[in-house]
Design a protein around this motif. Structure first.
Motif, PDB file in Angstrom:
ATOM      1  N   TYR A  86       0.654  -1.053  -0.007  1.00 12.96           N
ATOM      2  CA  TYR A  86       0.055   0.075  -0.168  1.00 12.96           C
ATOM      3  C   TYR A  86       0.881   1.275  -0.065  1.00 12.96           C
ATOM      4  O   TYR A  86       1.743   1.148   0.966  1.00 12.96           O
ATOM      5  N   ILE A  87       0.560   2.272  -0.845  1.00 14.01           N
ATOM      6  CA  ILE A  87       1.232   3.435  -1.135  1.00 14.01           C
ATOM      7  C   ILE A  87       0.359   4.470  -1.255  1.00 14.01           C
ATOM      8  O   ILE A  87      -0.721   4.136  -1.800  1.00 14.01           O
ATOM      9  N   SER A  88       0.924   5.753  -0.926  1.00 16.51           N
ATOM     10  CA  SER A  88       0.050   6.969  -1.412  1.00 16.51           C
ATOM     11  C   SER A  88       0.996   7.757  -2.255  1.00 16.51           C
ATOM     12  O   SER A  88       1.981   7.811  -2.050  1.00 16.51           O
ATOM     13  N   VAL A  89       0.304   8.439  -3.214  1.00 11.58           N
ATOM     14  CA  VAL A  89       1.110   9.221  -4.138  1.00 11.58           C
ATOM     15  C   VAL A  89       0.243  10.641  -4.185  1.00 11.58           C
ATOM     16  O   VAL A  89      -0.890  10.592  -4.546  1.00 11.58           O
ATOM     17  N   ASN A  90       1.246  11.706  -4.097  1.00 14.83           N
ATOM     18  CA  ASN A  90       0.466  12.995  -3.983  1.00 14.83           C
ATOM     19  C   ASN A  90       0.585  13.395  -5.679  1.00 14.83           C
ATOM     20  O   ASN A  90       1.538  13.270  -6.211  1.00 14.83           O
ATOM     21  N   LEU A  91      -0.731  13.827  -6.054  1.00 16.94           N
ATOM     22  CA  LEU A  91      -0.833  14.158  -7.468  1.00 16.94           C
ATOM     23  C   LEU A  91      -1.608  15.625  -7.572  1.00 16.94           C
ATOM     24  O   LEU A  91      -2.341  15.956  -6.561  1.00 16.94           O
ATOM     25  N   ASN A  92      -1.600  16.403  -8.673  1.00 16.93           N
ATOM     26  CA  ASN A  92      -2.383  17.224  -9.083  1.00 16.93           C
ATOM     27  C   ASN A  92      -3.719  16.593  -9.745  1.00 16.93           C
ATOM     28  O   ASN A  92      -3.428  15.734 -10.322  1.00 16.93           O
ATOM     29  N   VAL A  93      -4.735  17.348  -9.904  1.00 14.75           N
ATOM     30  CA  VAL A  93      -5.708  17.066 -10.609  1.00 14.75           C
ATOM     31  C   VAL A  93      -5.384  17.127 -12.103  1.00 14.75           C
ATOM     32  O   VAL A  93      -5.636  16.080 -12.671  1.00 14.75           O
ATOM     33  N   ALA A  94      -4.631  18.086 -12.460  1.00 13.16           N
ATOM     34  CA  ALA A  94      -4.244  18.076 -13.873  1.00 13.16           C
ATOM     35  C   ALA A  94      -3.348  16.837 -14.210  1.00 13.16           C
ATOM     36  O   ALA A  94      -3.473  16.288 -15.386  1.00 13.16           O
ATOM     37  N   SER A  95      -2.498  16.440 -13.072  1.00 10.20           N
ATOM     38  CA  SER A  95      -1.799  15.139 -13.607  1.00 10.20           C
ATOM     39  C   SER A  95      -2.596  14.060 -13.625  1.00 10.20           C
ATOM     40  O   SER A  95      -2.228  13.004 -14.121  1.00 10.20           O
ATOM     41  N   LEU A  96      -3.523  13.777 -12.724  1.00  6.83           N
ATOM     42  CA  LEU A  96      -4.406  12.719 -12.825  1.00  6.83           C
ATOM     43  C   LEU A  96      -5.070  12.404 -14.046  1.00  6.83           C
ATOM     44  O   LEU A  96      -5.466  11.242 -14.196  1.00  6.83           O
ATOM     45  N   ILE A  97      -5.331  13.421 -14.820  1.00  5.79           N
ATOM     46  CA  ILE A  97      -6.198  13.338 -15.969  1.00  5.79           C
ATOM     47  C   ILE A  97      -5.061  13.292 -17.196  1.00  5.79           C
ATOM     48  O   ILE A  97      -5.594  13.745 -18.365  1.00  5.79           O
ATOM     49  N   SER A  98      -3.776  13.409 -17.203  1.00  8.67           N
ATOM     50  CA  SER A  98      -2.818  13.701 -17.937  1.00  8.67           C
ATOM     51  C   SER A  98      -2.314  12.291 -18.859  1.00  8.67           C
ATOM     52  O   SER A  98      -2.689  11.333 -18.090  1.00  8.67           O
ATOM     53  N   PRO A  99      -1.786  12.587 -19.935  1.00  6.70           N
ATOM     54  CA  PRO A  99      -1.365  11.351 -20.578  1.00  6.70           C
ATOM     55  C   PRO A  99      -0.196  10.459 -19.665  1.00  6.70           C
ATOM     56  O   PRO A  99      -0.189   9.133 -19.897  1.00  6.70           O
ATOM     57  N   ALA A 100       0.507  11.145 -18.879  1.00  4.58           N
ATOM     58  CA  ALA A 100       1.564  10.648 -18.149  1.00  4.58           C
ATOM     59  C   ALA A 100       1.081   9.464 -17.270  1.00  4.58           C
ATOM     60  O   ALA A 100       1.397   8.459 -16.739  1.00  4.58           O
ATOM     61  N   PHE A 101      -0.130  10.022 -16.436  1.00  2.00           N
ATOM     62  CA  PHE A 101      -0.953   9.104 -15.666  1.00  2.00           C
ATOM     63  C   PHE A 101      -1.444   7.702 -16.114  1.00  2.00           C
ATOM     64  O   PHE A 101      -1.622   6.798 -15.747  1.00  2.00           O
ATOM     65  N   LEU A 102      -1.833   8.094 -17.550  1.00  2.00           N
ATOM     66  CA  LEU A 102      -2.780   6.924 -18.397  1.00  2.00           C
ATOM     67  C   LEU A 102      -1.552   5.920 -18.554  1.00  2.00           C
ATOM     68  O   LEU A 102      -1.830   4.730 -18.571  1.00  2.00           O
ATOM     69  N   SER A 103      -0.542   6.439 -19.041  1.00  2.00           N
ATOM     70  CA  SER A 103       0.532   5.367 -19.261  1.00  2.00           C
ATOM     71  C   SER A 103       1.204   4.747 -17.966  1.00  2.00           C
ATOM     72  O   SER A 103       1.354   3.754 -18.032  1.00  2.00           O
TER      73      SER A 103
END
Length: 196
Positions: free
Chosen positions: A31-48
């Motif tokens: 189990y881990i947690s990752v801090n992200l921005n909303v923009a990062s959550l919907i970015s191509p980097a997150f999808l990859s």
């Protein structure tokens, strides 16, 4: 500058996602947690990042989103939340203060967890006239869904227990972890610039 900070954290998000894709095999099994921005959550980097994850790992990842970022663009947040939930991730609203706590509707936001910051304002409320308001807000959010953050001493954990809180995060709690886990947490911070 808020815009510069937002840009910098998006760059760090991409770096963290890339790091986890390349070197996260040991961490992603736990189990881990990752801090992200909303923009990062919907970015191509997150999808990859998402497409490369092994089966069964997504449910072990908690994505932490900052409260101001969520409220800055609720439409983008709703899209990202639905995408993340559909894939099996869990979400945590980070950066909640004593003053914003009573305003949070965790279920309506679709958050699995809410992270409450321990500071002097919260201490003053808990030890003073604001205790009942804080207790009511904690119960409304759900005792198993609230994380008391910045627990630096055993006293803070005891106060949290008195309030019914069951989940804690901070240096005092980190010091209780086995040495190997402490070293892994430090190396994640060193490699990304943001704590995972």
């Amino acid at each position: 500058n808020r815009l510069l900070f937002q840009y910098l954290t998006q760059v760090l998000d991409k770096r963290m996602l890339s790091h986890l894709r390349q070197n996260g095999n040991r961490r992603l099994g736990r189990y881990i947690s990752v801090n992200l921005n909303v923009a990062s959550l919907i970015s191509p980097a997150f999808l990859s990042f998402d497409s490369d994850l092994p089966v069964g790992v997504r449910g072990k990842i908690i994505i932490e989103l900052q409260q101001p970022d969520v409220y800055a663009d609720l439409r983008a947040y709703s899209f990202g939340r639905d995408l993340a939930k559909q894939q099996g991730y869990r979400l945590c609203l980070d950066g909640v203060t004593r003053h914003s706590l009573p305003l949070i509707d965790r279920e309506r936001l679709g958050m699995d967890f809410v992270k409450l910051i321990w500071n002097d304002e919260l201490r003053g409320a808990v030890e003073g006239k604001g205790r009942q308001e804080v207790e009511e807000a904690i119960k409304r959010i759900g005792l198993q869904h609230l994380i008391l953050h910045r627990c630096e001493t055993e006293e803070v954990v005891k106060i949290g227990h008195d309030l019914g809180i069951q989940l804690f995060q901070g240096h005092f709690v980190d010091a209780l972890l086995p040495l190997e886990e402490q070293q892994e947490a430090r190396s994640a911070l060193d490699s990304s610039g943001r704590k995972s």
